[in-house]
Design a protein around this motif. Sequence first.
Motif, PDB file in Angstrom:
ATOM      1  N   MET A   1      48.804  36.549  32.517  1.00 29.15           N
ATOM      2  CA  MET A   1      48.445  35.745  33.684  1.00 29.15           C
ATOM      3  C   MET A   1      46.941  35.511  33.767  1.00 29.15           C
ATOM      4  O   MET A   1      46.504  34.430  34.139  1.00 29.15           O
ATOM      5  CB  MET A   1      48.962  36.402  34.963  1.00 29.15           C
ATOM      6  N   VAL A   2      46.156  36.515  33.416  1.00 32.27           N
ATOM      7  CA  VAL A   2      44.703  36.368  33.466  1.00 32.27           C
ATOM      8  C   VAL A   2      44.258  35.293  32.481  1.00 32.27           C
ATOM      9  O   VAL A   2      43.465  34.416  32.818  1.00 32.27           O
ATOM     10  CB  VAL A   2      44.003  37.717  33.170  1.00 32.27           C
ATOM     11  N   PHE A   3      44.776  35.343  31.261  1.00 32.62           N
ATOM     12  CA  PHE A   3      44.404  34.335  30.274  1.00 32.62           C
ATOM     13  C   PHE A   3      44.907  32.952  30.678  1.00 32.62           C
ATOM     14  O   PHE A   3      44.236  31.952  30.460  1.00 32.62           O
ATOM     15  CB  PHE A   3      44.924  34.716  28.886  1.00 32.62           C
ATOM     16  N   ASP A   4      46.091  32.887  31.283  1.00 27.04           N
ATOM     17  CA  ASP A   4      46.635  31.606  31.736  1.00 27.04           C
ATOM     18  C   ASP A   4      45.707  30.941  32.752  1.00 27.04           C
ATOM     19  O   ASP A   4      45.536  29.722  32.724  1.00 27.04           O
ATOM     20  CB  ASP A   4      48.029  31.808  32.327  1.00 27.04           C
ATOM     21  N   THR A   5      45.081  31.722  33.616  1.00 29.01           N
ATOM     22  CA  THR A   5      44.209  31.146  34.639  1.00 29.01           C
ATOM     23  C   THR A   5      42.977  30.468  34.045  1.00 29.01           C
ATOM     24  O   THR A   5      42.376  29.611  34.692  1.00 29.01           O
ATOM     25  CB  THR A   5      43.733  32.213  35.659  1.00 29.01           C
ATOM     26  N   ILE A   6      42.606  30.835  32.812  1.00 27.53           N
ATOM     27  CA  ILE A   6      41.444  30.196  32.179  1.00 27.53           C
ATOM     28  C   ILE A   6      41.857  29.257  31.041  1.00 27.53           C
ATOM     29  O   ILE A   6      41.024  28.808  30.269  1.00 27.53           O
ATOM     30  CB  ILE A   6      40.404  31.237  31.689  1.00 27.53           C
TER      31      ILE A   6
ATOM     32  N   VAL B   1      38.205  41.096  35.267  1.00 27.77           N
ATOM     33  CA  VAL B   1      38.209  40.073  36.317  1.00 27.77           C
ATOM     34  C   VAL B   1      38.081  40.719  37.690  1.00 27.77           C
ATOM     35  O   VAL B   1      37.308  40.249  38.534  1.00 27.77           O
ATOM     36  CB  VAL B   1      39.477  39.200  36.232  1.00 27.77           C
ATOM     37  N   LYS B   2      38.813  41.791  37.923  1.00 29.09           N
ATOM     38  CA  LYS B   2      38.775  42.474  39.223  1.00 29.09           C
ATOM     39  C   LYS B   2      37.379  42.989  39.542  1.00 29.09           C
ATOM     40  O   LYS B   2      36.893  42.859  40.656  1.00 29.09           O
ATOM     41  CB  LYS B   2      39.781  43.625  39.226  1.00 29.09           C
ATOM     42  N   THR B   3      36.720  43.569  38.555  1.00 29.99           N
ATOM     43  CA  THR B   3      35.430  44.213  38.775  1.00 29.99           C
ATOM     44  C   THR B   3      34.241  43.268  38.629  1.00 29.99           C
ATOM     45  O   THR B   3      33.275  43.352  39.383  1.00 29.99           O
ATOM     46  CB  THR B   3      35.257  45.389  37.788  1.00 29.99           C
ATOM     47  N   HIS B   4      34.329  42.339  37.675  1.00 28.99           N
ATOM     48  CA  HIS B   4      33.166  41.512  37.335  1.00 28.99           C
ATOM     49  C   HIS B   4      33.377  40.016  37.551  1.00 28.99           C
ATOM     50  O   HIS B   4      32.439  39.242  37.374  1.00 28.99           O
ATOM     51  CB  HIS B   4      32.764  41.750  35.873  1.00 28.99           C
TER      52      HIS B   4
ATOM     53  N   LYS C   1      32.996  36.414  33.980  1.00 31.16           N
ATOM     54  CA  LYS C   1      32.677  37.403  32.948  1.00 31.16           C
ATOM     55  C   LYS C   1      33.711  37.331  31.825  1.00 31.16           C
ATOM     56  O   LYS C   1      33.361  37.380  30.638  1.00 31.16           O
ATOM     57  CB  LYS C   1      32.628  38.815  33.545  1.00 31.16           C
ATOM     58  N   LEU C   2      34.985  37.199  32.185  1.00 30.56           N
ATOM     59  CA  LEU C   2      36.018  37.066  31.160  1.00 30.56           C
ATOM     60  C   LEU C   2      35.814  35.781  30.364  1.00 30.56           C
ATOM     61  O   LEU C   2      35.915  35.791  29.134  1.00 30.56           O
ATOM     62  CB  LEU C   2      37.415  37.090  31.767  1.00 30.56           C
ATOM     63  N   LYS C   3      35.496  34.702  31.044  1.00 28.59           N
ATOM     64  CA  LYS C   3      35.230  33.434  30.346  1.00 28.59           C
ATOM     65  C   LYS C   3      34.059  33.592  29.378  1.00 28.59           C
ATOM     66  O   LYS C   3      34.098  33.096  28.261  1.00 28.59           O
ATOM     67  CB  LYS C   3      34.923  32.312  31.348  1.00 28.59           C
ATOM     68  N   GLU C   4      33.020  34.281  29.810  1.00 31.25           N
ATOM     69  CA  GLU C   4      31.860  34.528  28.946  1.00 31.25           C
ATOM     70  C   GLU C   4      32.265  35.292  27.692  1.00 31.25           C
ATOM     71  O   GLU C   4      31.867  34.941  26.576  1.00 31.25           O
ATOM     72  CB  GLU C   4      30.806  35.320  29.726  1.00 31.25           C
TER      73      GLU C   4
END
Length: 97
Positions: free
Chosen positions: A2-7, A79-82, A86-89
């Motif tokens: 789900m996290v990867f899907d959002t980006i 994602v939760k913390t940063h 940050k994940l996109k970076e």
Amino acid sequence: IMVFDTIGVTAVCPRSETCLISEESMNMLFDRFKKVFIWYDTDNVGMERAKIIYDKYKERGLITIVHDSNLGKDTSDIVKTHGINKLKELCKRSEIL
């Protein structure tokens, strides 16, 4: 996933990191995508399993992504913390995005 899907990153995962992805599934991924990445948790199990899969498929071009464990155990922790940026970076740095 789900996290990867959002980006906008297509992602798959096994039921758990202790389950190895079947050879048939890996072959389908290599046939479908130009680049195949593995990004497991930074705990001992995740690192151990990522190495097993990498060693088996490195000749096919499998790329292992390892993030700094200080960012969190997994991508949802990052994602939760940063935040999502940050994940996109990290994804851009690893040429996923």
